[in-house]
Scaffold this motif. Sequence first.
Motif, PDB file in Angstrom:
ATOM      1  N   VAL A  70      32.586 -17.057 -55.260  1.00 42.02           N
ATOM      2  CA  VAL A  70      31.553 -17.286 -54.567  1.00 42.02           C
ATOM      3  C   VAL A  70      30.466 -16.430 -54.504  1.00 42.02           C
ATOM      4  O   VAL A  70      29.153 -16.978 -54.938  1.00 42.02           O
ATOM      5  CB  VAL A  70      31.937 -17.590 -52.757  1.00 42.02           C
ATOM      6  N   SER A  73      26.010 -13.621 -52.264  1.00 40.48           N
ATOM      7  CA  SER A  73      24.416 -13.716 -52.476  1.00 40.48           C
ATOM      8  C   SER A  73      24.128 -14.698 -51.321  1.00 40.48           C
ATOM      9  O   SER A  73      22.922 -14.624 -50.771  1.00 40.48           O
ATOM     10  CB  SER A  73      24.210 -14.761 -53.740  1.00 40.48           C
ATOM     11  N   GLY A  74      24.884 -15.295 -50.723  1.00 45.07           N
ATOM     12  CA  GLY A  74      24.511 -16.202 -49.535  1.00 45.07           C
ATOM     13  C   GLY A  74      24.397 -15.518 -48.155  1.00 45.07           C
ATOM     14  O   GLY A  74      25.571 -14.865 -47.896  1.00 45.07           O
ATOM     15  N   GLY A  75      23.638 -15.852 -47.508  1.00 46.56           N
ATOM     16  CA  GLY A  75      23.518 -15.148 -46.004  1.00 46.56           C
ATOM     17  C   GLY A  75      24.551 -15.774 -45.064  1.00 46.56           C
ATOM     18  O   GLY A  75      25.094 -15.150 -44.101  1.00 46.56           O
ATOM     19  N   TRP A  76      24.975 -16.928 -45.205  1.00 46.57           N
ATOM     20  CA  TRP A  76      26.198 -17.862 -44.625  1.00 46.57           C
ATOM     21  C   TRP A  76      27.305 -16.968 -44.550  1.00 46.57           C
ATOM     22  O   TRP A  76      27.867 -16.813 -43.772  1.00 46.57           O
ATOM     23  CB  TRP A  76      26.274 -19.098 -45.066  1.00 46.57           C
ATOM     24  N   LEU A  77      27.789 -15.977 -45.789  1.00 44.46           N
ATOM     25  CA  LEU A  77      28.979 -15.465 -46.137  1.00 44.46           C
ATOM     26  C   LEU A  77      28.724 -14.253 -45.218  1.00 44.46           C
ATOM     27  O   LEU A  77      29.861 -13.898 -44.863  1.00 44.46           O
ATOM     28  CB  LEU A  77      29.176 -15.430 -47.521  1.00 44.46           C
ATOM     29  N   HIS A  78      27.778 -13.557 -45.062  1.00 45.10           N
ATOM     30  CA  HIS A  78      27.599 -12.268 -44.451  1.00 45.10           C
ATOM     31  C   HIS A  78      27.848 -12.502 -43.143  1.00 45.10           C
ATOM     32  O   HIS A  78      28.631 -11.609 -42.371  1.00 45.10           O
ATOM     33  CB  HIS A  78      26.273 -11.839 -44.589  1.00 45.10           C
ATOM     34  N   LYS A 134      26.834 -24.247 -45.260  1.00 46.85           N
ATOM     35  CA  LYS A 134      26.343 -23.216 -46.149  1.00 46.85           C
ATOM     36  C   LYS A 134      24.655 -23.133 -45.613  1.00 46.85           C
ATOM     37  O   LYS A 134      23.898 -23.594 -46.790  1.00 46.85           O
ATOM     38  CB  LYS A 134      26.620 -23.154 -47.483  1.00 46.85           C
ATOM     39  N   PHE A 136      22.402 -21.257 -45.069  1.00 46.67           N
ATOM     40  CA  PHE A 136      21.363 -20.126 -45.490  1.00 46.67           C
ATOM     41  C   PHE A 136      22.155 -19.248 -46.537  1.00 46.67           C
ATOM     42  O   PHE A 136      23.104 -19.313 -46.623  1.00 46.67           O
ATOM     43  CB  PHE A 136      20.462 -19.572 -44.518  1.00 46.67           C
TER      44      PHE A 136
END
Length: 136
Positions: A70, A73-78, A134, A136
């Motif tokens: 993945v 890079s995605g804010g959703w993951l943070h 996902k 953002f």
Amino acid sequence: MLYTVLKSLHIISDIVWIGGMLINAFVIAMVPPTIRTGVITALRPYDRRVTTAGLAGAWIFGLILAFGYVGFSGGWLHLKLLIVVMLSALHGMQSAWLRRMEADPHLDPPAFVRVAMPIVLVSVVVVVLLAVVKPF
């Protein structure tokens, strides 16, 4: 193929971990002091062996997926990771209070630990929505 196996193992670990946390939350909040010691004595080995293994599996497989497939890079993951860190901390608090309540059945945990069931359920809904949509 490996991606789907890792993702499946991550989801299975999540289910085991969250199920254990919900059981802990129920026992902490609902079991009366008169039978608390026996129930907690039966629950603690399950928590140590199964729920904690689910927690470890969720982290291990999740980090493998994040690093290998993945990316960060995605804010959703943070946001998802922040919620998972908080759930991990809540599990630690639950385990600690189960140990304390086993020793003293009349001891009541703080409100945050007693109301863990809705916290866990709302957190799971948010994490699943973040992982699927996902946004953002």
